[in-house]
Write an enzyme that holds these catalytic residues in place. Structure first.
Site, PDB file in Angstrom:
ATOM      1  N   SER A  24      55.385 -63.401  71.890  1.00 39.66           N
ATOM      2  CA  SER A  24      56.752 -62.916  71.705  1.00 39.66           C
ATOM      3  C   SER A  24      57.709 -64.017  71.264  1.00 39.66           C
ATOM      4  O   SER A  24      58.699 -63.743  70.564  1.00 39.66           O
ATOM      5  CB  SER A  24      57.263 -62.279  73.001  1.00 39.66           C
ATOM      6  OG  SER A  24      57.249 -63.217  74.064  1.00 39.66           O
ATOM      7  N   ASP A 196      65.904 -65.994  79.634  1.00 40.43           N
ATOM      8  CA  ASP A 196      65.560 -65.243  80.840  1.00 40.43           C
ATOM      9  C   ASP A 196      64.602 -65.997  81.748  1.00 40.43           C
ATOM     10  O   ASP A 196      63.995 -65.431  82.641  1.00 40.43           O
ATOM     11  CB  ASP A 196      64.952 -63.884  80.455  1.00 40.43           C
ATOM     12  CG  ASP A 196      63.720 -64.036  79.552  1.00 40.43           C
ATOM     13  OD1 ASP A 196      63.266 -65.183  79.331  1.00 40.43           O
ATOM     14  OD2 ASP A 196      63.210 -63.014  79.079  1.00 40.43           O
ATOM     15  N   HIS A 199      61.682 -66.745  77.753  1.00 42.20           N
ATOM     16  CA  HIS A 199      61.917 -66.715  76.308  1.00 42.20           C
ATOM     17  C   HIS A 199      63.065 -67.655  75.929  1.00 42.20           C
ATOM     18  O   HIS A 199      63.901 -68.001  76.770  1.00 42.20           O
ATOM     19  CB  HIS A 199      62.210 -65.294  75.853  1.00 42.20           C
ATOM     20  CG  HIS A 199      61.102 -64.334  76.171  1.00 42.20           C
ATOM     21  ND1 HIS A 199      61.101 -63.541  77.303  1.00 42.20           N
ATOM     22  CD2 HIS A 199      59.953 -64.063  75.513  1.00 42.20           C
ATOM     23  CE1 HIS A 199      59.996 -62.820  77.323  1.00 42.20           C
ATOM     24  NE2 HIS A 199      59.282 -63.110  76.257  1.00 42.20           N
TER      25      HIS A 199
END
Length: 248
Positions: A24, A196, A199
């Protein structure tokens, strides 16, 4: 080994590629201010930067899909550089997140397997960059986990073990590596680099790009600007300028 060349004559112009392969943190890198977007901006008219990030993926799955992303063949499959950026999911705790967790020894084997595959399709070592997972800000990530109804499923100390293993793979394979885990923790408070806890924040994206660019730049420095600057286009017969080999 020569970099991919543009098509000759008036045929299609093939642009060199930089392939970003990861989880991601790569998938989200084309968002505004993302490190992948910054790389693409830096390489306009020299390379196409391809985002092949897959949110939630680990190296076990990545090893399986890599041959579907790049194969030995024509110039379209000949990247000028490849980044491999996994570990944030592999390092998940087995008891709390067994689906994404990959044992450390398998993580090492998977990274080496992907490097060996790239070499088998004529991507030499000097075009590959490994990136370690970033550090984990546990307090922030625990809040994210609680919102999802689960316990803290990662620990920064464990992520560090995977980062160290990534460094060792790069050393063993003779390829470049960006030690993001260590570099981000050179500052007293690295939480600002993370949105967070896991990320990257805008500041974290900027940090990654600033350290990655020197590694990529040396791999693409010989690439020309594709097609001539507008002032250099022949006015009377522009095709003389625009239907050449594309290099300028």
């Amino acid at each position: 080994m020569a970099l991919c060349e543009a098509a000759r004559g008036g045929s299609s112009l093939l642009w060199p590629r930089v392939l970003l392969f990861g989880d991601s943190i790569t998938q989200f890198s084309f968002q505004q201010g993302g490190w992948g977007a910054s790389l693409a901006d830096k390489l306009v008219r020299k390379c196409d930067v391809l985002n092949r990030g897959f949110s939630g993926y680990n190296t076990r799955w990545a090893k399986i899909i890599l041959p579907r992303l790049i194969r030995k063949g024509d110039g379209l499959d000949c990247p000028a550089a490849v980044t491999i950026f996994f570990g944030a999911n592999d390092s998940a705790l087995k008891d709390e997140n067994p689906k994404q967790h990959i044992p450390l020894n398998e993580y090492v084997a998977n990274l080496k397997s992907m490097v060996q595959y790239l070499k088998s399709v004529d991507v030499p070592e000097d075009r590959i960059v490994l990136i370690t997972p970033p550090p984990l800000w546990e307090a922030a990530w625990e809040q994210e986990c609680l919102l999802q109804g689960c316990k803290l499923n990662r620990l920064n100390s464990v992520v560090g073990e995977y980062a160290g293993a990534c460094l060792q793979v790069a050393h063993d394979c003779g390829i470049d590596v960006l030690d993001l885990w260590t570099l981000m923790q050179d500052t007293q408070d690295f939480s600002s680099y993370l949105s967070d806890g896991l990320h990257l924040s805008p500041k974290g994206n900027e940090f990654l790009f600033s350290h990655l660019w020197p590694l990529i730049e040396k791999k693409v420095s010989s690439l020309p600007l594709l097609l001539p600057y507008w002032r250099d286009v022949a006015e009377a017969k522009p095709e003389l300028s625009l239907l050449g080999d594309g290099d300028h």
